[in-house]
Motif scaffolding. Structure first.
Motif, PDB file in Angstrom:
ATOM      1  N   SER A 128      24.917 -12.257  27.399  1.00 27.59           N
ATOM      2  CA  SER A 128      25.203 -10.873  27.791  1.00 27.59           C
ATOM      3  C   SER A 128      24.442  -9.830  26.983  1.00 27.59           C
ATOM      4  O   SER A 128      24.262  -8.706  27.441  1.00 27.59           O
ATOM      5  N   ASP A 129      24.021 -10.178  25.770  1.00 26.44           N
ATOM      6  CA  ASP A 129      23.312  -9.204  24.938  1.00 26.44           C
ATOM      7  C   ASP A 129      22.255  -9.923  24.103  1.00 26.44           C
ATOM      8  O   ASP A 129      21.897 -11.060  24.397  1.00 26.44           O
ATOM      9  N   GLY A 130      21.764  -9.277  23.059  1.00 23.90           N
ATOM     10  CA  GLY A 130      20.652  -9.833  22.301  1.00 23.90           C
ATOM     11  C   GLY A 130      21.040 -10.680  21.105  1.00 23.90           C
ATOM     12  O   GLY A 130      20.162 -11.140  20.360  1.00 23.90           O
ATOM     13  N   ARG A 131      22.330 -10.905  20.880  1.00 24.91           N
ATOM     14  CA  ARG A 131      22.753 -11.674  19.712  1.00 24.91           C
ATOM     15  C   ARG A 131      22.271 -13.122  19.790  1.00 24.91           C
ATOM     16  O   ARG A 131      22.126 -13.685  20.871  1.00 24.91           O
ATOM     17  N   ILE A 132      22.054 -13.701  18.617  1.00 24.73           N
ATOM     18  CA  ILE A 132      21.553 -15.070  18.533  1.00 24.73           C
ATOM     19  C   ILE A 132      22.482 -15.879  17.634  1.00 24.73           C
ATOM     20  O   ILE A 132      22.824 -15.464  16.525  1.00 24.73           O
ATOM     21  N   LEU A 133      22.870 -17.029  18.124  1.00 28.61           N
ATOM     22  CA  LEU A 133      23.771 -17.953  17.433  1.00 28.61           C
ATOM     23  C   LEU A 133      22.953 -19.133  16.930  1.00 28.61           C
ATOM     24  O   LEU A 133      22.086 -19.639  17.638  1.00 28.61           O
ATOM     25  N   TYR A 134      23.236 -19.587  15.695  1.00 26.47           N
ATOM     26  CA  TYR A 134      22.494 -20.747  15.201  1.00 26.47           C
ATOM     27  C   TYR A 134      23.248 -21.454  14.085  1.00 26.47           C
ATOM     28  O   TYR A 134      24.218 -20.943  13.530  1.00 26.47           O
ATOM     29  N   ASN A 135      22.775 -22.657  13.775  1.00 29.60           N
ATOM     30  CA  ASN A 135      23.247 -23.463  12.651  1.00 29.60           C
ATOM     31  C   ASN A 135      22.267 -23.331  11.493  1.00 29.60           C
ATOM     32  O   ASN A 135      21.057 -23.240  11.714  1.00 29.60           O
ATOM     33  N   GLN A 136      22.783 -23.346  10.265  1.00 32.02           N
ATOM     34  CA  GLN A 136      21.893 -23.314   9.106  1.00 32.02           C
ATOM     35  C   GLN A 136      22.478 -24.148   7.977  1.00 32.02           C
ATOM     36  O   GLN A 136      23.666 -24.044   7.662  1.00 32.02           O
ATOM     37  N   LYS A 137      21.629 -24.984   7.395  1.00 30.47           N
ATOM     38  CA  LYS A 137      22.061 -25.794   6.256  1.00 30.47           C
ATOM     39  C   LYS A 137      22.053 -24.938   5.002  1.00 30.47           C
ATOM     40  O   LYS A 137      21.113 -24.178   4.756  1.00 30.47           O
ATOM     41  N   ASN A 138      23.114 -25.068   4.192  1.00 28.84           N
ATOM     42  CA  ASN A 138      23.210 -24.255   2.981  1.00 28.84           C
ATOM     43  C   ASN A 138      22.853 -25.063   1.737  1.00 28.84           C
ATOM     44  O   ASN A 138      22.457 -26.231   1.822  1.00 28.84           O
ATOM     45  N   GLU A 139      23.019 -24.437   0.573  1.00 26.84           N
ATOM     46  CA  GLU A 139      22.604 -25.059  -0.688  1.00 26.84           C
ATOM     47  C   GLU A 139      23.451 -26.273  -1.055  1.00 26.84           C
ATOM     48  O   GLU A 139      23.056 -27.083  -1.905  1.00 26.84           O
ATOM     49  N   ASN A 140      24.602 -26.438  -0.418  1.00 29.53           N
ATOM     50  CA  ASN A 140      25.472 -27.588  -0.681  1.00 29.53           C
ATOM     51  C   ASN A 140      25.287 -28.703   0.341  1.00 29.53           C
ATOM     52  O   ASN A 140      26.110 -29.623   0.415  1.00 29.53           O
ATOM     53  N   ASN A 141      24.216 -28.605   1.123  1.00 31.19           N
ATOM     54  CA  ASN A 141      23.923 -29.574   2.182  1.00 31.19           C
ATOM     55  C   ASN A 141      25.020 -29.634   3.240  1.00 31.19           C
ATOM     56  O   ASN A 141      25.217 -30.666   3.893  1.00 31.19           O
ATOM     57  N   LEU A 142      25.737 -28.535   3.394  1.00 29.41           N
ATOM     58  CA  LEU A 142      26.678 -28.367   4.493  1.00 29.41           C
ATOM     59  C   LEU A 142      26.044 -27.434   5.520  1.00 29.41           C
ATOM     60  O   LEU A 142      25.008 -26.815   5.257  1.00 29.41           O
ATOM     61  N   PHE A 143      26.672 -27.322   6.680  1.00 26.06           N
ATOM     62  CA  PHE A 143      26.119 -26.481   7.737  1.00 26.06           C
ATOM     63  C   PHE A 143      27.060 -25.333   8.063  1.00 26.06           C
ATOM     64  O   PHE A 143      28.270 -25.520   8.183  1.00 26.06           O
ATOM     65  N   ASP A 144      26.478 -24.145   8.187  1.00 27.78           N
ATOM     66  CA  ASP A 144      27.210 -22.940   8.556  1.00 27.78           C
ATOM     67  C   ASP A 144      26.799 -22.501   9.960  1.00 27.78           C
ATOM     68  O   ASP A 144      25.709 -22.825  10.442  1.00 27.78           O
ATOM     69  N   VAL A 145      27.668 -21.722  10.592  1.00 25.71           N
ATOM     70  CA  VAL A 145      27.375 -21.113  11.887  1.00 25.71           C
ATOM     71  C   VAL A 145      27.222 -19.613  11.679  1.00 25.71           C
ATOM     72  O   VAL A 145      28.105 -18.967  11.105  1.00 25.71           O
ATOM     73  N   TYR A 146      26.102 -19.070  12.138  1.00 31.06           N
ATOM     74  CA  TYR A 146      25.810 -17.647  11.967  1.00 31.06           C
ATOM     75  C   TYR A 146      25.486 -16.992  13.309  1.00 31.06           C
ATOM     76  O   TYR A 146      25.050 -17.657  14.262  1.00 31.06           O
ATOM     77  N   VAL A 147      25.660 -15.668  13.335  1.00 31.31           N
ATOM     78  CA  VAL A 147      25.208 -14.839  14.448  1.00 31.31           C
ATOM     79  C   VAL A 147      24.426 -13.667  13.876  1.00 31.31           C
ATOM     80  O   VAL A 147      24.840 -13.053  12.881  1.00 31.31           O
ATOM     81  N   ILE A 148      23.274 -13.376  14.488  1.00 25.28           N
ATOM     82  CA  ILE A 148      22.522 -12.164  14.151  1.00 25.28           C
ATOM     83  C   ILE A 148      22.407 -11.308  15.408  1.00 25.28           C
ATOM     84  O   ILE A 148      22.481 -11.818  16.528  1.00 25.28           O
ATOM     85  N   ASP A 149      22.252 -10.004  15.216  1.00 23.66           N
ATOM     86  CA  ASP A 149      22.190  -9.093  16.361  1.00 23.66           C
ATOM     87  C   ASP A 149      20.889  -9.230  17.141  1.00 23.66           C
ATOM     88  O   ASP A 149      20.853  -9.016  18.350  1.00 23.66           O
ATOM     89  N   SER A 150      19.809  -9.566  16.442  1.00 17.09           N
ATOM     90  CA  SER A 150      18.509  -9.754  17.085  1.00 17.09           C
ATOM     91  C   SER A 150      17.595 -10.473  16.105  1.00 17.09           C
ATOM     92  O   SER A 150      17.948 -10.680  14.937  1.00 17.09           O
ATOM     93  N   LEU A 151      16.412 -10.837  16.557  1.00 19.61           N
ATOM     94  CA  LEU A 151      15.455 -11.500  15.671  1.00 19.61           C
ATOM     95  C   LEU A 151      15.015 -10.591  14.532  1.00 19.61           C
ATOM     96  O   LEU A 151      14.631 -11.066  13.465  1.00 19.61           O
ATOM     97  N   ASN A 152      15.066  -9.291  14.760  1.00 21.66           N
ATOM     98  CA  ASN A 152      14.635  -8.329  13.741  1.00 21.66           C
ATOM     99  C   ASN A 152      15.771  -7.870  12.835  1.00 21.66           C
ATOM    100  O   ASN A 152      15.562  -7.051  11.941  1.00 21.66           O
ATOM    101  N   SER A 153      16.969  -8.390  13.067  1.00 20.04           N
ATOM    102  CA  SER A 153      18.117  -7.958  12.277  1.00 20.04           C
ATOM    103  C   SER A 153      18.108  -8.606  10.895  1.00 20.04           C
ATOM    104  O   SER A 153      17.989  -9.832  10.781  1.00 20.04           O
ATOM    105  N   PRO A 154      18.238  -7.817   9.830  1.00 20.44           N
ATOM    106  CA  PRO A 154      18.250  -8.391   8.475  1.00 20.44           C
ATOM    107  C   PRO A 154      19.602  -8.986   8.096  1.00 20.44           C
ATOM    108  O   PRO A 154      19.700  -9.752   7.136  1.00 20.44           O
ATOM    109  N   ASP A 155      20.636  -8.629   8.837  1.00 23.22           N
ATOM    110  CA  ASP A 155      21.990  -9.072   8.501  1.00 23.22           C
ATOM    111  C   ASP A 155      22.421 -10.213   9.408  1.00 23.22           C
ATOM    112  O   ASP A 155      22.108 -10.242  10.596  1.00 23.22           O
ATOM    113  N   LYS A 156      23.159 -11.144   8.828  1.00 20.24           N
ATOM    114  CA  LYS A 156      23.716 -12.235   9.612  1.00 20.24           C
ATOM    115  C   LYS A 156      25.209 -12.339   9.317  1.00 20.24           C
ATOM    116  O   LYS A 156      25.659 -12.119   8.189  1.00 20.24           O
ATOM    117  N   LYS A 157      25.968 -12.669  10.345  1.00 23.24           N
ATOM    118  CA  LYS A 157      27.425 -12.760  10.225  1.00 23.24           C
ATOM    119  C   LYS A 157      27.835 -14.225  10.215  1.00 23.24           C
ATOM    120  O   LYS A 157      27.488 -14.982  11.122  1.00 23.24           O
TER     121      LYS A 157
END
Length: 325
Positions: free
Chosen positions: A175-204
């Motif tokens: 419905s909008d420009g947000r992007i959902l993805y998985n990312q491995k962290n420093e503890n070798n676990l995986f987090d789920v994040y959303v960013i508003d766009s590819l140019n967004s510096p902030d991730k939730k």
């Protein structure tokens, strides 16, 4: 009386009922067979697609694409009109259903509805990570194992950009420009994040810290996110290659997080594993049976009712993809 019967025939004959079909991978360990298969959403009207050693079927319009060894095949929803297309592996279909990307000897290839290869991208992707498409179908994502970075290839400009380190399977909101993805962290676990766009510096952060949160998926209306949390302690007494997992539903509007089930099965290196239906009534996934096999399962999101679709626990059914006709 005849007029009444004719009227009923006219009325009911003109009504078309929507039908949901599920394609998936079925493993028969007793007979040593792996087959792409299709069934109704109640598990009935099931039949194999193609032949032995076929797997990972995906919808392409009203047809089905699947793999056999390193070749891509196509058939219709009845399993008929079987056709070998080309060498390739792990098909990812564009949102408009007019193109598909796949891993090939050159790197990644793009084909159109006539199955003509319209672009070959000479890169070195990691084939264990699935290709995804941008919302407008002008870009595809791929992961490089040597650099541990996720890249975005622009099909129009023939250019490459970096999305980030240890990021996997970006999914654009319908419905909008947000992007959902998985990312491995420093503890070798995986987090789920959303960013508003590819140019967004902030991730939730959507998942919670300390979780092994994997394979997130957008709902069809783009308001909710489903993802799995792999259990920290597994049932070692059961022989299975799946990992016992929770399925969590996160509402991006209210911030509410809801546990849907604790009996899902996660398969490593498979994506997607969670699928919403078109009106977000059901979420489909793979659960683990008492035999350690997979079972196609769905949960009604309003009531929380869980329904096992697979009807033979000795057959290992996984990775449902659904389509309404």
């Amino acid at each position: 009386m005849k007029k009444f019967i004719l009227l009923l025939c006219f009325i009911y004959g003109s009504i078309s009922f929507a039908q949901t079909r599920i394609i998936y991978t079925a493993v028969d360990y007793i007979n040593n067979e792996v087959r792409a298969a299709v069934c109704n959403d109640d598990g009935n009207n099931k039949f194999d697609l193609g032949f032995n050693r076929t797997y990972l079927p995906v919808w392409f319009g009203d047809n089905i694409l699947f793999n056999s060894d390193t070749y891509i095949w196509q058939c219709d929803t009845t399993g008929e009109n079987l056709k070998q297309l080309m060498p390739g592996y792990r098909v990812a279909v564009s949102h408009d259903q007019k193109k598909y990307a796949f891993y090939s000897s050159s790197g990644i290839s793009i084909a159109d509805t006539s199955h003509k290869v319209i672009k070959e991208i000479l890169i070195d992707p990691w084939e264990d990570v699935s290709i995804t498409w941008s919302k407008d179908d002008t870009k595809i994502s791929y992961f490089n194992l040597l650099t541990n970075k996720l890249y975005l290839f622009d099909l129009v400009r023939d250019s490459v950009s970096i999305i980030g380190d240890y990021i996997y399977h970006p999914l654009w909101n319908p419905s909008d420009g947000r992007i959902l993805y998985n990312q491995k962290n420093e503890n070798n676990l995986f987090d789920v994040y959303v960013i508003d766009s590819l140019n967004s510096p902030d991730k939730k952060l959507i998942s919670s810290k300390g979780e092994m949160a994997v394979v997130p998926a957008w709902s069809s209306n783009g308001n909710e996110i489903a993802y799995m949390i792999i259990h920290k302690e597994q049932n070692d007494s059961m022989q299975t290659d799946m990992f016992f997992s929770d399925v969590v539903l996160f509402n991006t509007v209210t911030g509410e997080r809801k546990l849907l089930t604790s009996k899902a099965g996660f398969t490593d290196q498979a994506f997607p594993q969670l699928v919403f239906d078109e009106d977000d009534s059901y979420l489909y996934y793979t659960s683990i049976t008492n035999y350690g096999t997979g079972a196609l399962t769905r949960i009604e999101l309003v009531t929380g009712k869980i329904e096992i679709i697979s009807n033979d626990p000795k057959i290992d059914d996984r990775f449902p993809h659904i389509k309404k006709f």
